[in-house]
Design a protein around this motif. Sequence first.
Motif, short mmCIF file in Angstrom:
data_model
loop_
_atom_site.label_atom_id
_atom_site.label_comp_id
_atom_site.label_asym_id
_atom_site.label_seq_id
_atom_site.Cartn_x
_atom_site.Cartn_y
_atom_site.Cartn_z
N GLY A 186 -0.99 -9.35 -3.65
CA GLY A 186 0.08 -9.93 -2.83
C GLY A 186 0.21 -11.41 -3.09
O GLY A 186 -0.71 -12.03 -3.63
N SER A 196 -0.19 -14.27 1.86
CA SER A 196 0.17 -12.96 2.41
C SER A 196 -0.92 -12.43 3.34
O SER A 196 -0.70 -11.47 4.05
N ASP A 203 2.19 -8.35 2.22
CA ASP A 203 3.30 -9.27 2.21
C ASP A 203 3.55 -9.77 3.62
O ASP A 203 3.72 -8.97 4.54
N LYS A 204 3.53 -11.06 3.79
CA LYS A 204 3.79 -11.68 5.10
C LYS A 204 2.96 -11.06 6.21
O LYS A 204 3.45 -10.79 7.31
N ARG A 236 10.21 -6.37 -2.74
CA ARG A 236 9.30 -7.53 -2.71
C ARG A 236 8.16 -7.34 -3.71
O ARG A 236 7.77 -8.25 -4.41
#
Lengths: 235, 270
Positions: B52, B56, B239-240, B260
């Motif tokens: 990632g 992340s 992710d995030k 993404r």
Amino acid sequence: MKWNWETFFDALPFILPGLGVTVGLTFACYLFALVFGFFWTFLRRIPIRTINWTVTWVMEFIRSTPPLVQLFFIYYAWPMIPGIGVTLSPFTSAILGLGIHFSTYIGEIYRSGIESVEKGQWEAAKALNFSTVDKWRKIILPQAIPPTIPMLGNYLIIMFKEVPLASTIGVAGILLMANTYGARNWAYLEPLTIVGIIFLLLSYPSAILINKLEKRMNRRFDKEMAFVKEEVKNA
Amino acid sequence: MEEVAVKKTSEIEEKEDPIVVYKDVHKSFGDIEVLKGINLEIKPAEKLALIGPSGSGKTTIIRLLMTLEEPTSGDIIVNGKNLWKMEKNGKLVRANEHHLRNVRGEIGMVFQHFNLFPHMTILENCTVAPIHVKKESKEKARERAIEMLERVGLKDKLHNYPSQLSGGQKQRVAMARALVMQPKIMLFDEVTSALDPELVGEVLEVIRDIANTGKTAMVLVTHEMDFAKDVADRVLFLDKGVIAEEGTPEEVLQNSKNERLQSFLRRFRG
């Protein structure tokens, strides 16, 4: 008043026996400060805000008050406090007074050493599951203390020069002996000059020694770095 | 090829209870929430790769497990024991150091910046924990450390200091140091990121060796996609602060439709 060599050589054997007391007191205070310094350092690390705050202010108070006042307090005032008052000998009072005063500075030196240990070392100690005691004993302190040795050495010399304060409460070091000789014979110039010379003769070589020690430790570090660079080049 | 890999994972899933379970784990640093509800199970001996973009939360996931950070909420169960909470008077309370020490023993970690002990020789680096933490005899600890250092190819450096080693050698020592503790789970935090490119190979080789021979579960936070594909049973794309994609290396690294993830992977292929 004229310089008199006869007085000089008459005062010398009178003063010199005080040297043992002065040097002995210096080392005793120093040892006390080295041990007590850890006490401050670890007290301050307790993650409870009120304790941390209190300890910080007590240390600040001790450092901001003249050691002479602290000495007088311990020797003259403390015995008069009802309940907890204890009468101590001049020598013990001096160890306690000067030792505590300088332990606050020594504690700060320890703290700087501990803070210089990289975060990764603490994390590695945790990842290997060290107990708190072993973490300090095996990982943190062996890295934190060596870089502070020159600074600790400087404090030995500084304390040596502050120890004559103890003559004010009657510790028979070289300053008190010189003063006594002066009062008896109404001749202060020669005995006090002797005191000055003794301090110079002991402080100056010690300072050079510590300077050398500092350079050698720096060199050892440089050498290691040079070795690393060479390895990288060869790799 | 794809089918075989899928079968491999499902077989493990059926047979064994997970050794690590994350239950809705959140972690904030100040106002920033880096993990937003992580649910994850790791099986014994499973090799898991976390990929990632930076930020992340992939490193935070393993740092929580190593107890280097404390979760803001949620539970992490290690070998059936709640890592960050313990029972006291019938209630679950925040774990103390004693409890953490009991659970943490199952876990080992290798760091991005090695974190070897600079005041100890290579051999001492690998014996200090077995002697003082596991209370092994000096002889036994020494014997096993030498064995492990031989396995990572550094038997001739026993009495050198870390400062005399290259980055790749340091990282191999760090792995030996973690392995002598015989953890059930090994965490690798971007272990090749701080290395010169020509030294990456030797370190990956050792990890591959551990992966092939050990019964140890492994969690690799990595940017080495090819390596992840080779070694991992399962790949997680973070992710995030959430697990955005999860599956076999083929599913995640080759066939995913997640945009993404696609754009993240494109950056590595150049």
